[in-house]
Design a protein around this motif. Structure first.
Motif, short mmCIF file in Angstrom:
data_model
loop_
_atom_site.label_atom_id
_atom_site.label_comp_id
_atom_site.label_asym_id
_atom_site.label_seq_id
_atom_site.Cartn_x
_atom_site.Cartn_y
_atom_site.Cartn_z
N ALA A 1 0.84 -1.19 0.00
CA ALA A 1 0.00 0.00 0.00
C ALA A 1 0.88 1.24 0.00
O ALA A 1 1.89 1.30 0.72
CB ALA A 1 -0.92 -0.01 1.21
N PRO A 2 0.54 2.27 -0.80
CA PRO A 2 1.39 3.47 -0.89
C PRO A 2 1.70 4.13 0.44
O PRO A 2 2.79 4.68 0.62
CB PRO A 2 0.57 4.39 -1.79
CG PRO A 2 -0.24 3.48 -2.65
CD PRO A 2 -0.59 2.33 -1.74
N GLU A 3 0.77 4.06 1.40
CA GLU A 3 1.04 4.74 2.67
C GLU A 3 2.14 4.05 3.47
O GLU A 3 2.68 4.63 4.42
CB GLU A 3 -0.24 4.84 3.52
CG GLU A 3 -0.87 3.52 3.88
CD GLU A 3 -1.98 3.12 2.93
OE1 GLU A 3 -2.94 2.48 3.40
OE2 GLU A 3 -1.90 3.47 1.73
N LEU A 4 2.51 2.82 3.09
CA LEU A 4 3.59 2.11 3.77
C LEU A 4 4.95 2.38 3.14
O LEU A 4 5.99 2.08 3.74
CB LEU A 4 3.32 0.60 3.77
CG LEU A 4 2.02 0.14 4.44
CD1 LEU A 4 1.89 -1.37 4.34
CD2 LEU A 4 1.96 0.59 5.89
N VAL A 5 4.96 2.92 1.93
CA VAL A 5 6.22 3.10 1.20
C VAL A 5 7.18 4.06 1.90
O VAL A 5 8.39 3.80 1.95
CB VAL A 5 5.94 3.54 -0.25
CG1 VAL A 5 7.22 4.00 -0.95
CG2 VAL A 5 5.28 2.40 -1.03
N PRO A 6 6.72 5.20 2.46
CA PRO A 6 7.70 6.09 3.11
C PRO A 6 8.52 5.40 4.18
O PRO A 6 9.75 5.61 4.25
CB PRO A 6 6.81 7.19 3.71
CG PRO A 6 5.62 7.24 2.80
CD PRO A 6 5.37 5.81 2.43
N GLU A 7 7.90 4.57 5.00
CA GLU A 7 8.65 3.89 6.05
C GLU A 7 9.60 2.85 5.46
O GLU A 7 10.72 2.65 5.95
CB GLU A 7 7.69 3.22 7.04
CG GLU A 7 8.38 2.65 8.26
CD GLU A 7 9.12 3.69 9.07
OE1 GLU A 7 10.18 3.34 9.65
OE2 GLU A 7 8.69 4.86 9.12
N ILE A 8 9.18 2.17 4.39
CA ILE A 8 10.06 1.21 3.73
C ILE A 8 11.29 1.90 3.17
O ILE A 8 12.42 1.41 3.31
CB ILE A 8 9.29 0.45 2.63
CG1 ILE A 8 8.24 -0.48 3.27
CG2 ILE A 8 10.24 -0.35 1.74
CD1 ILE A 8 7.29 -1.11 2.28
#
Length: 393
Positions: free
Chosen positions: A268-275
């Motif tokens: 999900a795009p909202e998880l990408v920043p943390e990844i």
């Protein structure tokens, strides 16, 4: 102002996980952040609705379950029906992502000529569809494309090759502008310890990261082969799904690096920043060939303050300041890519320096709000009260 955002491509969900969906979400966010009232008209939703877009007015036109010529005609009918809804809705601006068989802007130009319209063109879709997928009615697709290009107040193309294609298809050169992709620098930020790397980590493990759809033209097979030629300190984190996933799993096994490769699948795009904050080096290993894209992933890498290793192809050399913001390698050259990864792994100080410069460039040159403000200024539309204020990191 009231803006109708139109997305009729049945392959792109407004709330999907692939790059095109992220692009849609970020443009909408940027417009809303500057105080505009955005309504999205679309044919596909998908299920990953970010919390900050939960209140977005999305009006879906459902297409029948069909394919080929029938699906193409359904998209054309949807464009006509959505154009009628927009004409009756009192919108100030129409912002349409170019889709095959959709001619919403052209229809509105006849019905409500005073409404301004921006057509966003991300690829030469007729040729792309013929090359990679199926296109039943080439003539109808071409005619709809040319109507759209002629009717739009502004034709915003993601790269100069795409702009050249638009002009060849009949777009008025005076109305064609190049608008590369951008990034939300408030949503994607560096990890907090990037400024504190004292150079003592040369012997520590290094995570090499890739974000994107796993398709042949992204060069992820080259990336795996390069990783196999580096030492065991380097591990690879692949964030994304696609038709190459099974092949990459097999290749990792054949190369003996399966234990150093993580394939996350769709995220999900909202998880990408943390990844992204978990990467030490980010990679865009495009193979040789035509490259008319403006890779969204690279802008995200920059915003995350990551040192980037990328193929010297298309717009990437200019985006990376011809080496000031990252390392450029020959497309498809496994040895060059392996050497670049190994060299950066050995030099945490250089990684930190590149990351700082990358973040600065993202904030001051590539933020989505700046992109959208520039477009609105070009069509002489009224600005919100803070339109001229600076974007903050």
């Amino acid at each position: 102002m009231r803006i109708a955002y139109v997305l009729l491509d049945p392959g792109i969900g407004v709330f999907g996980t692939k790059g095109a969906s992220v692009h849609v979400q970020e443009v909408v966010r940027a417009l809303r952040a500057d105080g505009h009232d955005v309504t999205v008209f679309c044919t596909r939703l998908d299920g990953h609705v970010p919390a900050d877009l939960a209140d977005l007015d999305v009006r879906r036109h459902r297409l029948p379950r069909s394919s080929g010529a029938e699906r193409e005609r359904a998209v054309a009918r949807a464009a006509a029906e959505i154009a009628a809804q927009i004409a009756a809705g009192g919108f100030d601006l129409v912002y349409e992502r170019y889709s095959l068989f959709a001619d919403t802007i052209a229809l509105l130009a006849r019905a409500v000529p005073e409404v301004s319209a921006i057509l966003e063109v991300n690829a030469p879709l007729v040729e792309e569809q013929l090359r990679h997928r199926e296109l039943a009615d080439v003539d109808a697709a071409t005619e709809a494309t040319r109507r759209q290009l002629a009717a739009a107040r502004l034709v915003s193309c993601v790269s100069e090759p795409v702009a050249r294609w638009a002009r060849e298809q009949g777009a008025d050169p005076a109305r064609v502008v190049v608008t590369p992709n951008g990034v939300n620098t408030a949503r994607i930020t560096p990890r907090t310890d990037i400024a504190n790397d004292d150079g003592d980590g040369a012997g520590a493990g290094v995570t090499v990261g890739f974000v994107g759809t796993l398709k042949p033209w992204h060069g992820t097979d080259v990336l795996l082969r390069a990783l196999a030629r580096t030492d065991e300190r380097l591990a690879l984190d692949l964030c994304g799904a696609g038709p190459e996933q099974d092949n990459l799993e097999r290749l990792a096994g054949e190369l003996g690096i399966a234990g150093r490769v993580r394939l996350r699948g769709a995220v999900a795009p909202e998880l990408v920043p943390e990844i992204l904050r978990g990467f030490d080096i980010a990679v865009a290993p495009y193979p040789p060939g035509d490259h008319y894209f403006s890779p969204l992933k690279v802008y995200e890498y920059l915003a995350a303050g990551l040192p980037v290793v990328a193929s010297a192809i298309g717009s990437l050399p200019e985006l990376l300041g011809h080496g000031e913001l990252g390392v450029l390698v020959e497309p498809g050259d496994v040895d060059a890519l392996a050497e670049a990864l190994g060299t950066l792994a050995d030099d945490p100080v250089r990684r930190t320096e590149l990351g700082h410069r990358a973040r600065e460039a993202a904030v001051y040159e590539h933020d989505w709000r700046r992109r959208c403000r520039d477009l609105l200024a070009r069509v002489d539309l009224p600005a919100s009260a803070d339109l001229l204020t600076g974007v903050r990191a």
